[in-house]
Write a protein that holds these residues in place. Sequence first.
Motif, PDB file in Angstrom:
ATOM      1  N   PRO A  92       0.793  -1.233   0.000  1.00 35.51           N
ATOM      2  CA  PRO A  92       0.000   0.000   0.000  1.00 35.51           C
ATOM      3  C   PRO A  92       0.823   1.280   0.000  1.00 35.51           C
ATOM      4  O   PRO A  92       0.390   2.296  -0.556  1.00 35.51           O
ATOM      5  CB  PRO A  92      -0.843  -0.114   1.280  1.00 35.51           C
ATOM      6  CG  PRO A  92      -0.186  -1.174   2.104  1.00 35.51           C
ATOM      7  CD  PRO A  92       0.468  -2.094   1.144  1.00 35.51           C
ATOM      8  N   ASP A  93       2.021   1.264   0.587  1.00 34.68           N
ATOM      9  CA  ASP A  93       2.855   2.469   0.627  1.00 34.68           C
ATOM     10  C   ASP A  93       3.864   2.520  -0.518  1.00 34.68           C
ATOM     11  O   ASP A  93       4.179   3.598  -1.030  1.00 34.68           O
ATOM     12  CB  ASP A  93       3.614   2.549   1.961  1.00 34.68           C
ATOM     13  CG  ASP A  93       2.669   2.639   3.145  1.00 34.68           C
ATOM     14  OD1 ASP A  93       1.981   3.671   3.254  1.00 34.68           O
ATOM     15  OD2 ASP A  93       2.592   1.683   3.931  1.00 34.68           O
ATOM     16  N   LEU A  94       4.385   1.357  -0.909  1.00 35.27           N
ATOM     17  CA  LEU A  94       5.446   1.323  -1.915  1.00 35.27           C
ATOM     18  C   LEU A  94       4.916   1.122  -3.328  1.00 35.27           C
ATOM     19  O   LEU A  94       5.558   1.532  -4.296  1.00 35.27           O
ATOM     20  CB  LEU A  94       6.428   0.188  -1.592  1.00 35.27           C
ATOM     21  CG  LEU A  94       7.057   0.207  -0.198  1.00 35.27           C
ATOM     22  CD1 LEU A  94       7.934  -1.027  -0.009  1.00 35.27           C
ATOM     23  CD2 LEU A  94       7.875   1.469   0.007  1.00 35.27           C
ATOM     24  N   GLY A  95       3.735   0.501  -3.456  1.00 36.10           N
ATOM     25  CA  GLY A  95       3.210   0.167  -4.777  1.00 36.10           C
ATOM     26  C   GLY A  95       3.127   1.337  -5.743  1.00 36.10           C
ATOM     27  O   GLY A  95       3.591   1.240  -6.885  1.00 36.10           O
ATOM     28  N   SER A 242       5.209  -5.102   6.834  1.00 28.86           N
ATOM     29  CA  SER A 242       4.667  -4.104   7.755  1.00 28.86           C
ATOM     30  C   SER A 242       4.133  -2.928   6.945  1.00 28.86           C
ATOM     31  O   SER A 242       4.557  -2.684   5.809  1.00 28.86           O
ATOM     32  CB  SER A 242       5.735  -3.618   8.736  1.00 28.86           C
ATOM     33  OG  SER A 242       6.669  -2.765   8.095  1.00 28.86           O
ATOM     34  N   ASP A 243       3.172  -2.213   7.536  1.00 28.23           N
ATOM     35  CA  ASP A 243       2.743  -0.966   6.931  1.00 28.23           C
ATOM     36  C   ASP A 243       3.599   0.168   7.495  1.00 28.23           C
ATOM     37  O   ASP A 243       4.531  -0.057   8.263  1.00 28.23           O
ATOM     38  CB  ASP A 243       1.253  -0.726   7.155  1.00 28.23           C
ATOM     39  CG  ASP A 243       0.861  -0.718   8.636  1.00 28.23           C
ATOM     40  OD1 ASP A 243       1.727  -0.399   9.484  1.00 28.23           O
ATOM     41  OD2 ASP A 243      -0.307  -1.017   8.942  1.00 28.23           O
ATOM     42  N   ALA A 244       3.302   1.385   7.104  1.00 28.38           N
ATOM     43  CA  ALA A 244       4.123   2.523   7.516  1.00 28.38           C
ATOM     44  C   ALA A 244       4.064   2.757   9.023  1.00 28.38           C
ATOM     45  O   ALA A 244       4.952   3.415   9.584  1.00 28.38           O
ATOM     46  CB  ALA A 244       3.692   3.785   6.772  1.00 28.38           C
ATOM     47  N   GLU A 245       3.046   2.227   9.688  1.00 28.25           N
ATOM     48  CA  GLU A 245       2.934   2.384  11.148  1.00 28.25           C
ATOM     49  C   GLU A 245       3.593   1.232  11.893  1.00 28.25           C
ATOM     50  O   GLU A 245       3.625   1.228  13.126  1.00 28.25           O
ATOM     51  CB  GLU A 245       1.455   2.458  11.564  1.00 28.25           C
ATOM     52  CG  GLU A 245       0.809   3.812  11.307  1.00 28.25           C
ATOM     53  CD  GLU A 245       0.605   4.076   9.816  1.00 28.25           C
ATOM     54  OE1 GLU A 245       0.066   3.192   9.127  1.00 28.25           O
ATOM     55  OE2 GLU A 245       1.019   5.156   9.354  1.00 28.25           O
ATOM     56  N   GLY A 246       4.112   0.222  11.181  1.00 25.36           N
ATOM     57  CA  GLY A 246       4.818  -0.877  11.819  1.00 25.36           C
ATOM     58  C   GLY A 246       3.983  -2.109  12.089  1.00 25.36           C
ATOM     59  O   GLY A 246       4.502  -3.097  12.612  1.00 25.36           O
TER      60      GLY A 246
END
Length: 410
Positions: A92-95, A242-246
Amino acid sequence: MNPVPSADVLEHIRDIPLYRASIERGDFPILEKPEIARGFPDNWMTPELARALETGEAEFVLSTGTNHARMQLIRPPYFLLRSYYRLWSEHPDLGPLWHDGARRISLTTVLATEHVARVNSHKPGATPGERWLDDRTLYLNRRLDPAEWDRPEVERMLAEIREVSAAHPQGSYLLDCSGYHLAHLVGKVTEWGLWDDFPRPSGIVHAYEYTPLNVRAHLRDRFGCPVIDLFGSTELGYLFYSDAEGAYRPYLHDMSVELIPVEPGSGIHSLIVTSIRNPYMPLVRYRSGDCVRTRDGSDDPRRIASFCGREKELLATPDGPVAQADLDARITAVSPEVFLHQLHLLGDDRCRLRFTTFDGAPLTPAQEAQLTVSLGALTGRAAAVEHRKHIPIGRSGKYAWLTAPDPAGS
């Protein structure tokens, strides 16, 4: 009786000699690494696999051996890389960055760089020492110990980063790293005042080993972009991110996982994986060697909160096993400035924690005293702490958090 895998998995393994007895019994014990190697490759050979090896659709490779003895594997070419790229493209963050054409720079062990150079040396028209894995990924590191990077080496890496950044219309690139290596680079860049020469990445991924909480926080503070952990292995590909929040999320297409307590009441679980992602070497109830903790101590894989180290590196204590992440949590609670740390066992009843800090300064006497007490309570040993300027890296290019008893007792 052990659980029987799904019909879909059984269809993938029905002709593989390794699983024949389990299929006949209807009982699948946990698959250990020595069993994979026993009789290899005949224990995996099927007519389909033999044809794939002849045509090049499958190949023999070795695992990296950085966390366990090197293990022979059979898999499609670029299996791990394709798993990696697929996960990056769907994250979701890197795509969005990946689909926008951001290239990937890898700053990790020198063994990884040397592997890329070896692979490239066999390609037609190869340039000796070529460190581009493909048109998306450049490997930077050319030395074993990042603490020994000198200024010309750091300036060379920064120049290569600038070149990759400049090739994108918005200057975007993704930095794939060992958290330790990137933290070392941050220290060198700070020491020599080179931040103006360091284009900031649009996203950072650490995916090679357990990354301490202080290192993760240090990278977030310095770069202000998503810092993502990917969890997987050479033989399996990637299982969680992990997502950006860990928070960790499963990435289990063609896979399932079980959690088995290492010891009743410890809260630490062994990760057991069934995977048909690699069609030539499907793994059923395979012990990966990794340990996890869940949010509530249960064996529910959906509640995994952290990956806490390797099962072979658990430290036995009077209160049960201690994992790498347990020590890390104690250190983080005392000071955010601790960078590297190694726990040395001295005989059966003593230990010493050697540590470095991001700025090279020692902890305060009060912090050292607090850490000593906390360490003693965690390990059940008489503890001491020692600030160091340098902790050497292992031959694999990774740091050992726990060392065997020192015969000299020092």
